[in-house]
Design a protein around this motif. Structure first.
Motif, PDB file in Angstrom:
ATOM      1  N   UNK A   1       0.849  -1.182   0.000  1.00  0.00           N
ATOM      2  CA  UNK A   1       0.000   0.000   0.000  1.00  0.00           C
ATOM      3  C   UNK A   1       0.891   1.241   0.000  1.00  0.00           C
ATOM      4  N   UNK A   2       0.996   1.892  -1.140  1.00  0.00           N
ATOM      5  CA  UNK A   2       1.815   3.105  -1.268  1.00  0.00           C
ATOM      6  C   UNK A   2       0.893   4.314  -1.265  1.00  0.00           C
ATOM      7  N   UNK A   3       1.090   5.212  -0.289  1.00  0.00           N
ATOM      8  CA  UNK A   3       0.147   6.318  -0.174  1.00  0.00           C
ATOM      9  C   UNK A   3       0.806   7.612   0.267  1.00  0.00           C
ATOM     10  N   UNK A   4       0.080   8.698   0.008  1.00  0.00           N
ATOM     11  CA  UNK A   4       0.473  10.023   0.474  1.00  0.00           C
ATOM     12  C   UNK A   4      -0.651  10.528   1.368  1.00  0.00           C
ATOM     13  N   UNK A   5      -0.284  11.092   2.506  1.00  0.00           N
ATOM     14  CA  UNK A   5      -1.250  11.761   3.379  1.00  0.00           C
ATOM     15  C   UNK A   5      -1.009  13.261   3.267  1.00  0.00           C
ATOM     16  N   UNK A   6      -2.037  13.988   2.871  1.00  0.00           N
ATOM     17  CA  UNK A   6      -1.952  15.439   2.734  1.00  0.00           C
ATOM     18  C   UNK A   6      -2.830  16.112   3.779  1.00  0.00           C
ATOM     19  N   UNK A   7      -2.491  17.351   4.072  1.00  0.00           N
ATOM     20  CA  UNK A   7      -3.287  18.135   5.012  1.00  0.00           C
ATOM     21  C   UNK A   7      -2.389  19.100   5.748  1.00  0.00           C
ATOM     22  N   UNK A   8      -2.974  20.167   6.286  1.00  0.00           N
ATOM     23  CA  UNK A   8      -2.177  21.166   6.987  1.00  0.00           C
ATOM     24  C   UNK A   8      -1.597  20.629   8.285  1.00  0.00           C
ATOM     25  N   UNK A   9      -0.656  21.372   8.896  1.00  0.00           N
ATOM     26  CA  UNK A   9      -0.126  20.948  10.193  1.00  0.00           C
ATOM     27  C   UNK A   9      -1.277  20.777  11.197  1.00  0.00           C
ATOM     28  N   UNK A  10      -1.143  19.794  12.067  1.00  0.00           N
ATOM     29  CA  UNK A  10      -2.116  19.494  13.135  1.00  0.00           C
ATOM     30  C   UNK A  10      -3.437  18.931  12.621  1.00  0.00           C
ATOM     31  N   UNK A  11      -3.465  18.497  11.349  1.00  0.00           N
ATOM     32  CA  UNK A  11      -4.699  17.912  10.801  1.00  0.00           C
ATOM     33  C   UNK A  11      -4.896  16.474  11.273  1.00  0.00           C
ATOM     34  N   UNK A  12      -3.831  15.873  11.831  1.00  0.00           N
ATOM     35  CA  UNK A  12      -3.937  14.486  12.305  1.00  0.00           C
ATOM     36  C   UNK A  12      -3.158  13.496  11.462  1.00  0.00           C
ATOM     37  N   UNK A  13      -2.291  13.986  10.574  1.00  0.00           N
ATOM     38  CA  UNK A  13      -1.526  13.083   9.704  1.00  0.00           C
ATOM     39  C   UNK A  13      -0.630  12.137  10.504  1.00  0.00           C
ATOM     40  N   UNK A  14       0.021  12.669  11.538  1.00  0.00           N
ATOM     41  CA  UNK A  14       0.916  11.836  12.355  1.00  0.00           C
ATOM     42  C   UNK A  14       0.160  10.731  13.070  1.00  0.00           C
ATOM     43  N   UNK A  15      -0.985  11.072  13.639  1.00  0.00           N
ATOM     44  CA  UNK A  15      -1.828  10.100  14.356  1.00  0.00           C
ATOM     45  C   UNK A  15      -2.287   9.001  13.394  1.00  0.00           C
ATOM     46  N   UNK A  16      -2.770   9.411  12.218  1.00  0.00           N
ATOM     47  CA  UNK A  16      -3.273   8.429  11.252  1.00  0.00           C
ATOM     48  C   UNK A  16      -2.135   7.591  10.672  1.00  0.00           C
ATOM     49  N   UNK A  17      -0.977   8.210  10.445  1.00  0.00           N
ATOM     50  CA  UNK A  17       0.178   7.461   9.924  1.00  0.00           C
ATOM     51  C   UNK A  17       0.566   6.348  10.879  1.00  0.00           C
ATOM     52  N   UNK A  18       0.577   6.654  12.173  1.00  0.00           N
ATOM     53  CA  UNK A  18       0.954   5.642  13.166  1.00  0.00           C
ATOM     54  C   UNK A  18      -0.022   4.461  13.107  1.00  0.00           C
ATOM     55  N   UNK A  19      -1.311   4.755  13.004  1.00  0.00           N
ATOM     56  CA  UNK A  19      -2.316   3.683  12.922  1.00  0.00           C
ATOM     57  C   UNK A  19      -2.123   2.850  11.650  1.00  0.00           C
TER      58      UNK A  19
END
Length: 196
Positions: A1-19
């Motif tokens: 699964x190759x993906x990019x997560x986009x969104x502004x700072x504090x949008x939750x990218x880090x939290x979702x990436x960890x999951x």
């Protein structure tokens, strides 16, 4: 699964990436971490990057793409990866597509966490106040003025990347203001559909 997560700072990218890392057994590739690792390992591209960084310059897109190309060959990235903080420009997005195509690979998903930026600033201010109330030091990123500067930089520079993928029919959007579990479930649905 190759993906990019986009969104502004504090949008939750880090939290979702960890999951996602836990669920799919794939690494999150943050360009800053990869640059430092390549420099530390003394790879050819790392040596190039070190020379630029020591000269106080910004590492070119070619070097960053080279480092990503090198990194996705590692065993832990064979099943896929999550790109966070890259691409930041349309030129980087185009270079990433070309590099993946040259390897016979493509992105499975480009997901944007859409958030209300006014609420985001409030969220960061609340988090900073709660941290202070506990007597803990506030993260630099949670300083409201620094955060507003980062948000403005995102809007000026990086916000162009989502429309680039949208025009190609590759972008999926999720309301990032929903509870964390609801956002995770939405991402899972997108990824499940991408596999079939």
């Amino acid at each position: 699964m190759r993906m990019i997560l986009l969104g502004p700072p504090a949008a939750g990218k880090g939290t979702q990436s960890k999951r996602l890392m836990d669920a799919y057994g794939i690494p999150q590739l943050a360009t800053g971490d990869m640059l430092r690792a390549a420099v530390a390992a003394g790879t050819p591209i790392g040596i190039q990057a070190k020379a630029v960084m020591e000269g106080g310059g910004l590492v070119s897109d070619d070097i960053v793409i080279g480092i990503i190309a090198e990194r996705i060959e590692h065993e832990d990235a064979r099943k896929g990866f999550i790109l966070d903080g890259f691409p930041r420009t349309v030129a980087q997005a185009e270079a990433l597509d070309e590099m993946l195509a040259a390897k016979g690979l493509k992105l499975d998903a480009v997901i944007e966490l859409v958030v209300d930026q006014t609420a985001l600033v409030q969220r960061v201010m609340t988090r900073a106040a709660e941290t202070q109330a506990r007597g803990e030091p506030v993260r630099k990123d949670d300083d409201p003025e620094i955060f507003k500067t980062r948000l403005a930089a995102h809007n000026r520079d990086t916000a162009v990347v989502a429309p680039f993928y949208d025009q190609r029919g590759a972008l999926k959007r999720i309301d990032g203001m929903q509870p964390i579990d609801v956002v995770s479930a939405g991402i899972d649905q997108i990824l499940h559909a991408a596999k079939h």
